[in-house]
Design a protein around this motif. Structure first.
Motif, PDB file in Angstrom:
ATOM      1  N   GLN A   4       0.827  -1.209   0.000  1.00 49.04           N
ATOM      2  CA  GLN A   4       0.000   0.000   0.000  1.00 49.04           C
ATOM      3  C   GLN A   4       0.861   1.259   0.000  1.00 49.04           C
ATOM      4  OE1 GLN A   4      -3.423   0.145  -0.438  1.00 49.04           O
ATOM      5  NE2 GLN A   4      -2.873   2.281  -0.829  1.00 49.04           N
ATOM      6  N   PHE A   7       2.114   1.679  -3.456  1.00 46.01           N
ATOM      7  CA  PHE A   7       1.022   2.132  -4.314  1.00 46.01           C
ATOM      8  C   PHE A   7       0.726   3.604  -4.081  1.00 46.01           C
ATOM      9  CE2 PHE A   7      -3.444   2.631  -5.556  1.00 46.01           C
ATOM     10  CZ  PHE A   7      -3.372   2.153  -6.859  1.00 46.01           C
ATOM     11  N   GLU A  11       0.737   6.512  -6.859  1.00 47.70           N
ATOM     12  CA  GLU A  11      -0.386   7.438  -7.041  1.00 47.70           C
ATOM     13  C   GLU A  11       0.087   8.895  -6.965  1.00 47.70           C
ATOM     14  OE1 GLU A  11      -4.359   6.783  -6.918  1.00 47.70           O
ATOM     15  OE2 GLU A  11      -3.147   5.672  -8.361  1.00 47.70           O
ATOM     16  N   SER A  73      -2.903   1.413 -11.088  1.00 47.33           N
ATOM     17  CA  SER A  73      -3.149   2.845 -10.913  1.00 47.33           C
ATOM     18  C   SER A  73      -3.618   3.487 -12.212  1.00 47.33           C
ATOM     19  CB  SER A  73      -1.886   3.534 -10.404  1.00 47.33           C
ATOM     20  OG  SER A  73      -2.089   4.918 -10.288  1.00 47.33           O
ATOM     21  N   THR A  78      -6.957  -0.543  -7.472  1.00 48.61           N
ATOM     22  CA  THR A  78      -6.068  -0.524  -6.314  1.00 48.61           C
ATOM     23  C   THR A  78      -5.700  -1.945  -5.901  1.00 48.61           C
ATOM     24  OG1 THR A  78      -7.811  -0.685  -4.655  1.00 48.61           O
ATOM     25  CG2 THR A  78      -7.285   1.545  -5.470  1.00 48.61           C
TER      26      THR A  78
END
Length: 91
Positions: A4, A7, A11, A73, A78
């Motif tokens: 996460q 990620f 993002e 993305s 997600t």
């Protein structure tokens, strides 16, 4: 570090691009380039698994993971979408 966290960095690079960011350059090149990179990295994982040392396999799986997260993305998906699918398959 977590998936996460990575990620979230991806993002951020998508939403706040910089010239020096490899991730930003992938988004600038678009979905076809991102998908191509996922394919290339997948092939490199197979080669590493069959013919190279463990460290090389680790490096290639890391590259594949990164590029797969960029692809998610780019498609406005997600890691949670993937985990949800895996949970459904486990039941």
């Amino acid at each position: 570090m977590s998936i996460q966290w990575l990620f979230d960095v991806i993002e951020d690079r998508k939403n706040n691009p910089t010239e020096k960011s490899y991730t930003s350059s992938l988004f600038a090149e678009g979905l076809p380039k991102i998908a191509q990179k996922v394919g290339e990295e997948g092939t490199e994982v197979v080669v590493a698994a069959l013919a190279q040392e463990d460290q090389r396999l680790i490096e290639e799986v890391a590259d594949l993971t990164f590029h797969t997260l960029v692809l998610l993305s780019a498609r406005v998906l997600t890691p949670a979408h993937i985990l949800s699918e895996l949970e459904k398959r486990h039941k």
